[in-house]
Design an enzyme around this catalytic site. Structure first.
Site, PDB file in Angstrom:
ATOM      1  N   HIS A 145      21.073  46.217  34.460  1.00 52.21           N
ATOM      2  CA  HIS A 145      21.316  45.566  35.437  1.00 52.21           C
ATOM      3  C   HIS A 145      20.784  44.700  36.431  1.00 52.21           C
ATOM      4  CE1 HIS A 145      23.559  44.028  39.206  1.00 52.21           C
ATOM      5  NE2 HIS A 145      25.113  43.765  38.038  1.00 52.21           N
ATOM      6  N   HIS A 146      20.962  44.350  36.745  1.00 54.66           N
ATOM      7  CA  HIS A 146      19.498  43.367  37.745  1.00 54.66           C
ATOM      8  C   HIS A 146      19.409  44.129  39.231  1.00 54.66           C
ATOM      9  CE1 HIS A 146      15.821  40.509  38.949  1.00 54.66           C
ATOM     10  NE2 HIS A 146      16.650  39.039  37.138  1.00 54.66           N
ATOM     11  N   SER A 147      20.134  45.150  40.064  1.00 55.04           N
ATOM     12  CA  SER A 147      20.289  45.053  40.716  1.00 55.04           C
ATOM     13  C   SER A 147      19.001  46.542  40.548  1.00 55.04           C
ATOM     14  CB  SER A 147      21.644  45.823  41.074  1.00 55.04           C
ATOM     15  OG  SER A 147      22.386  46.757  40.435  1.00 55.04           O
ATOM     16  N   ASN A 328      13.889  46.180  42.923  1.00 56.04           N
ATOM     17  CA  ASN A 328      13.555  44.775  43.095  1.00 56.04           C
ATOM     18  C   ASN A 328      13.051  44.943  44.423  1.00 56.04           C
ATOM     19  OD1 ASN A 328      15.417  42.869  41.266  1.00 56.04           O
ATOM     20  ND2 ASN A 328      16.674  44.671  41.858  1.00 56.04           N
TER      21      ASN A 328
END
Length: 483
Positions: A145-147, A328
């Site tokens: 997941h990009h989070s 991120n």
């Protein structure tokens, strides 16, 4: 055995809030898919043991996202118990009945891209395909997941799990940019140059931030065959990739005195111009040129806002639990694509360099990140997600470039033949990701086929454009005495 396969929850591990960018990327449909080709058939037990000793020691890989912690709307990472086997998937397929193995892997990856992440558990999984393709003996696909992290962070973390094939106990070396020689100047010239750079930074920042704000408010790209239909709610992702020679890109880079990013962006502009011009085959050449000159096509280009993280620091984080800046910390800059019919193919490269040189003097990415943080404070996660929806919904595509190892690596005893990766984010119908590994660069196209029905033609146009540019550069290079 069970003890080795499970990471227990410790009271000493603090609950961590989601960063502003992680909240922006918290949708179940926002993730990254990274494919590793192995030079030998995978050994599942070796991978499980390797993941247990490395990846799940990274805090976000042993945590679950809670978007409404204690029912007060605060999104956080909560540490949980993790069994590696729960995140390892080996599909029961009859490989001998598959005629085209390369096509099967492409279809399997595309199918993964169309399945939202299960948000009820730690947000990662590995798929193992015991199938021989044209350039690998078996395939490992990571869906994360990009989070959890941006593309560069996740690739760096997975590379930190690997070791050199030539030296199995050693981490791969990190690549640092070559410093340019400093020209000796007088104090007066230094002062004048510094003042000029400061003024360029101020003016570039004002222009770029103004355009970004207009984009967030209302400024959309011109409707074109690559742009997704607003709020159609229907997605059908197709994931394809092709390989180009890193040496070809370096030839263009060195002859034209540019960066790898300049060359890839220029190649992208040339390929997109070829593809879009084909949509107007019924027009005269003059009409084609006028039509393409009228359209506005922009790409969102991710920019890493943190200093480069060393592979050694990431390895220590997983092995020793040491602190490391990771995750991120990115923003985007808006890149206006030069969509024109050019007689000189090198003009696409020159235009890319001109724009990127100006962007390097701009604080656009940092100010956008500040806007995201400010919006999060005032309006919460919904406000941040609305900014993301407008930026990605008002532009045509996303373009990114991740530099991988320059030497062969082995992932838990499996020599890696290639690395491909795609990020799925926002409302765009086209995402182009470049990933380099050894002497190759893989062009990864993630395409919404409800908008773009012929992604293979688009990918071929990108590859053909590099060939045309390389040919033009060779002529220029030999003419100037450069080989």
């Amino acid at each position: 055995m069970d003890k080795r396969m499970e990471r227990e929850e410790f009271d000493t591990v603090a609950i961590e809030p989601l960063s502003p960018v992680s909240q922006l990327l918290s949708s179940p449909d926002t993730f990254i898919v990274i494919t590793f080709g192995s030079k030998k058939r995978f050994n599942l037990s070796s991978f499980v043991e390797g993941l247990n000793n490395t990846l799940i020691n990274a805090p976000r890989f042993c945590s679950k996202m809670d978007t409404n912690y204690k029912k007060n709307g605060e999104p956080v990472w909560i540490p949980v118990s993790v069994r590696v086997e729960d995140h390892v998937i080996v599909p029961d397929l009859h490989y001998r009945n598959i005629d085209n193995h390369d096509q099967f892997v492409e279809d399997y990856t595309s199918n993964l891209a169309n399945i939202p992440m299960d948000m009820s558990k730690p947000l990662w999984e590995f798929h193992f395909l015991d199938i021989k393709t044209s350039n690998a003996e078996s395939i490992v696909i990571a869906k994360i997941h990009h989070s959890i992290g941006d593309g560069m962070s996740l690739v760096s973390l997975l590379v930190a799990c690997a070791r050199k094939t030539s030296e199995p106990s050693a981490l791969t070396s990190t690549t640092a940019a070559t410093a340019k020689p400093v020209t000796s100047m007088s104090s007066a010239r230094w002062f004048f140059s510094g003042f000029l750079l400061m003024m360029m930074a101020i003016l570039s920042t004002i222009v770029d931030v103004f355009q970004t704000l207009l984009t967030i408010l209302f400024l959309r790209d011109t409707k074109n065959p690559l742009m997704a239909t607003p709020n159609n709610g229907i997605r059908s992702w197709k994931v394809i990739h092709q390989t180009i020679s890193f040496d070809d890109v370096k030839l263009v880079k060195n002859t034209m005195n540019m960066t790898v990013n300049d060359v890839l962006l220029g190649m992208t502009q040339a390929g997109l111009s070829r593809y879009l011009s084909r949509n107007y085959d019924g027009y005269t050449m003059s009409e084609k040129k006028k039509t393409l000159e009228k359209i506005r096509v922009r790409g969102s280009v991710p920019v890493n806002l943190r200093p480069a993280t060393k592979i050694e620091d990431l390895a220590d984080m997983m092995a020793k639990g040491s602190k490391c800046r990771w995750g991120n910390l990115v923003a985007v800059v808006l890149f206006p694509l030069w969509i024109k019919i050019e007689d000189d193919p090198l003009e696409y490269i020159r235009r890319a360099k001109t724009i990127m040189d100006r962007k390097k003097h701009s604080l656009e990415a940092f100010i956008l990140y500040g806007i995201i943080k400010f919006t999060l404070t005032l309006f919460g996660k919904k406000g941040v997600q609305e900014i993301g929806a407008r930026i990605f919904g008002h532009t045509t595509m996303t373009i990114s470039n991740v530099r991988g190892p320059e030497e062969e690596i082995s992932l838990f005893g499996h020599p890696v033949s290639y690395v491909a990766g795609s990020a799925f984010i926002g409302q765009q119908a086209l995402i182009i990701n470049f990933i380099s590994y050894m002497d190759k660069i893989v062009i990864n196209l993630s395409v919404d086929t409800t908008t773009i029905s012929d992604p293979l033609r688009l990918c071929d146009d990108l590859v053909d454009s590099l060939k045309i540019i390389k040919s033009a550069v060779r002529d220029k290079g030999f003419h100037n005495g450069v080989v």
